[in-house]
Design a protein around this motif. Structure first.
Motif, PDB file in Angstrom:
ATOM      1  N   ARG A   1       0.829  -1.195   0.000  1.00  0.00           N
ATOM      2  CA  ARG A   1       0.000   0.000   0.000  1.00  0.00           C
ATOM      3  C   ARG A   1       0.870   1.254   0.000  1.00  0.00           C
ATOM      4  NH1 ARG A   1      -3.131   3.027   4.666  1.00  0.00           N
ATOM      5  NH2 ARG A   1      -4.407   4.387   3.370  1.00  0.00           N
ATOM      6  N   HIS A   2       1.886   1.290   0.840  1.00  0.00           N
ATOM      7  CA  HIS A   2       2.758   2.466   0.920  1.00  0.00           C
ATOM      8  C   HIS A   2       3.511   2.689  -0.384  1.00  0.00           C
ATOM      9  CE1 HIS A   2       2.825   2.586   5.597  1.00  0.00           C
ATOM     10  NE2 HIS A   2       1.631   2.760   5.095  1.00  0.00           N
ATOM     11  N   ARG A   3       3.952   1.616  -1.030  1.00  0.00           N
ATOM     12  CA  ARG A   3       4.646   1.747  -2.320  1.00  0.00           C
ATOM     13  C   ARG A   3       3.691   2.346  -3.361  1.00  0.00           C
ATOM     14  NH1 ARG A   3       6.286  -3.068  -2.458  1.00  0.00           N
ATOM     15  NH2 ARG A   3       4.759  -3.985  -3.815  1.00  0.00           N
ATOM     16  N   LEU A   4       2.453   1.865  -3.390  1.00  0.00           N
ATOM     17  CA  LEU A   4       1.473   2.388  -4.339  1.00  0.00           C
ATOM     18  C   LEU A   4       1.090   3.828  -4.003  1.00  0.00           C
ATOM     19  CD1 LEU A   4      -0.777  -0.769  -4.745  1.00  0.00           C
ATOM     20  CD2 LEU A   4       0.677   0.264  -6.506  1.00  0.00           C
TER      21      LEU A   4
ATOM     22  N   THR B   1       2.995   6.061  -2.824  1.00  0.00           N
ATOM     23  CA  THR B   1       4.069   6.928  -3.301  1.00  0.00           C
ATOM     24  C   THR B   1       3.862   7.286  -4.771  1.00  0.00           C
ATOM     25  OG1 THR B   1       5.563   6.000  -1.678  1.00  0.00           O
ATOM     26  CG2 THR B   1       6.589   7.083  -3.552  1.00  0.00           C
ATOM     27  N   LEU B   2       3.091   6.452  -5.492  1.00  0.00           N
ATOM     28  CA  LEU B   2       2.762   6.732  -6.890  1.00  0.00           C
ATOM     29  C   LEU B   2       1.418   7.429  -7.030  1.00  0.00           C
ATOM     30  CD1 LEU B   2       3.872   3.350  -8.495  1.00  0.00           C
ATOM     31  CD2 LEU B   2       5.164   5.502  -8.361  1.00  0.00           C
ATOM     32  N   GLY B   3       0.763   7.708  -5.890  1.00  0.00           N
ATOM     33  CA  GLY B   3      -0.506   8.419  -5.938  1.00  0.00           C
ATOM     34  C   GLY B   3      -1.732   7.531  -5.914  1.00  0.00           C
ATOM     35  N   HIS B   4      -1.546   6.227  -5.646  1.00  0.00           N
ATOM     36  CA  HIS B   4      -2.696   5.307  -5.605  1.00  0.00           C
ATOM     37  C   HIS B   4      -2.836   4.741  -4.195  1.00  0.00           C
ATOM     38  CE1 HIS B   4      -5.653   2.363  -6.872  1.00  0.00           C
ATOM     39  NE2 HIS B   4      -5.004   1.483  -6.147  1.00  0.00           N
ATOM     40  N   ASP B   5      -3.917   5.082  -3.522  1.00  0.00           N
ATOM     41  CA  ASP B   5      -4.197   4.512  -2.205  1.00  0.00           C
ATOM     42  C   ASP B   5      -5.198   3.370  -2.388  1.00  0.00           C
ATOM     43  OD1 ASP B   5      -4.859   3.785   0.365  1.00  0.00           O
ATOM     44  OD2 ASP B   5      -5.304   5.812   1.043  1.00  0.00           O
ATOM     45  N   PRO B   6      -4.726   2.140  -2.238  1.00  0.00           N
ATOM     46  CA  PRO B   6      -5.601   0.977  -2.461  1.00  0.00           C
ATOM     47  C   PRO B   6      -6.795   0.926  -1.515  1.00  0.00           C
ATOM     48  CG  PRO B   6      -3.321   0.278  -2.174  1.00  0.00           C
ATOM     49  CD  PRO B   6      -3.376   1.742  -1.875  1.00  0.00           C
ATOM     50  N   LEU B   7      -6.719   1.588  -0.375  1.00  0.00           N
ATOM     51  CA  LEU B   7      -7.814   1.541   0.587  1.00  0.00           C
ATOM     52  C   LEU B   7      -8.822   2.674   0.406  1.00  0.00           C
ATOM     53  CD1 LEU B   7      -5.871   0.504   3.806  1.00  0.00           C
ATOM     54  CD2 LEU B   7      -7.014  -0.946   2.117  1.00  0.00           C
ATOM     55  N   LYS B   8      -8.523   3.579  -0.538  1.00  0.00           N
ATOM     56  CA  LYS B   8      -9.431   4.705  -0.778  1.00  0.00           C
ATOM     57  C   LYS B   8     -10.586   4.199  -1.640  1.00  0.00           C
ATOM     58  CE  LYS B   8      -9.340   9.491  -2.234  1.00  0.00           C
ATOM     59  NZ  LYS B   8      -8.520  10.577  -2.756  1.00  0.00           N
ATOM     60  N   PRO B   9     -11.823   4.464  -1.197  1.00  0.00           N
ATOM     61  CA  PRO B   9     -12.973   3.997  -1.982  1.00  0.00           C
ATOM     62  C   PRO B   9     -13.020   4.644  -3.371  1.00  0.00           C
ATOM     63  CG  PRO B   9     -13.689   5.130   0.032  1.00  0.00           C
ATOM     64  CD  PRO B   9     -12.188   5.200  -0.032  1.00  0.00           C
ATOM     65  N   SER B  10     -13.485   3.888  -4.329  1.00  0.00           N
ATOM     66  CA  SER B  10     -13.635   4.417  -5.688  1.00  0.00           C
ATOM     67  C   SER B  10     -14.779   5.416  -5.702  1.00  0.00           C
ATOM     68  CB  SER B  10     -13.943   3.290  -6.669  1.00  0.00           C
ATOM     69  OG  SER B  10     -12.886   2.370  -6.668  1.00  0.00           O
ATOM     70  N   PRO B  11     -14.657   6.428  -6.571  1.00  0.00           N
ATOM     71  CA  PRO B  11     -15.734   7.434  -6.641  1.00  0.00           C
ATOM     72  C   PRO B  11     -17.003   6.861  -7.217  1.00  0.00           C
ATOM     73  CG  PRO B  11     -14.000   7.934  -8.230  1.00  0.00           C
ATOM     74  CD  PRO B  11     -13.570   6.728  -7.441  1.00  0.00           C
TER      75      PRO B  11
END
Length: 112
Positions: A97-100, A102-112
């Motif tokens: 998650r932290h690696r992603l 750093t690229l601007g993608h938070d896997p735990l953030k809900p999709s819009p």
């Protein structure tokens, strides 16, 4: 340089996989790179790719450079291959998650 249709597709895909706002990404990069005693200066923080993603988020499509386009392709490829965009990971997968992030993608953030 990419043709207009290819650039439109890349722009849309990049903004789909980069689900953090520029403010969220900047805050994450500061927190990630802060030492126990200090917070780094903005120009000294994070990976160069994370900083480049942040710069791209603050640009208009017409202002993109060849380097921006290259980074956008890399980010889309990396996030697409590492993230399960349909079934996001559990919170325990912290390193990934932290690696992603750093690229601007938070896997735990809900999709819009």
């Amino acid at each position: 340089m990419a043709d207009a249709l290819e650039l439109d597709t890349l722009w849309d895909e990049f903004h789909r996989v980069v689900n953090m706002t520029s403010q969220e990404l900047a805050a994450w990069l500061r927190v990630r790179d802060a030492g126990e005693e200090t917070e780094p200066l903005p120009e000294e923080m994070s990976s160069s790719t994370g900083q480049h993603v942040l710069a791209i988020l603050q640009k208009r499509r017409t202002d993109l450079t060849e380097d921006d386009i290259k980074v956008m392709y890399e980010v889309v490829d990396t996030v697409t291959s590492e993230a399960d965009l349909e079934n996001e990971p559990e919170a325990e997968e912290t390193k990934r998650r932290h690696r992603l992030m750093t690229l601007g993608h938070d896997p735990l953030k809900p999709s819009p």
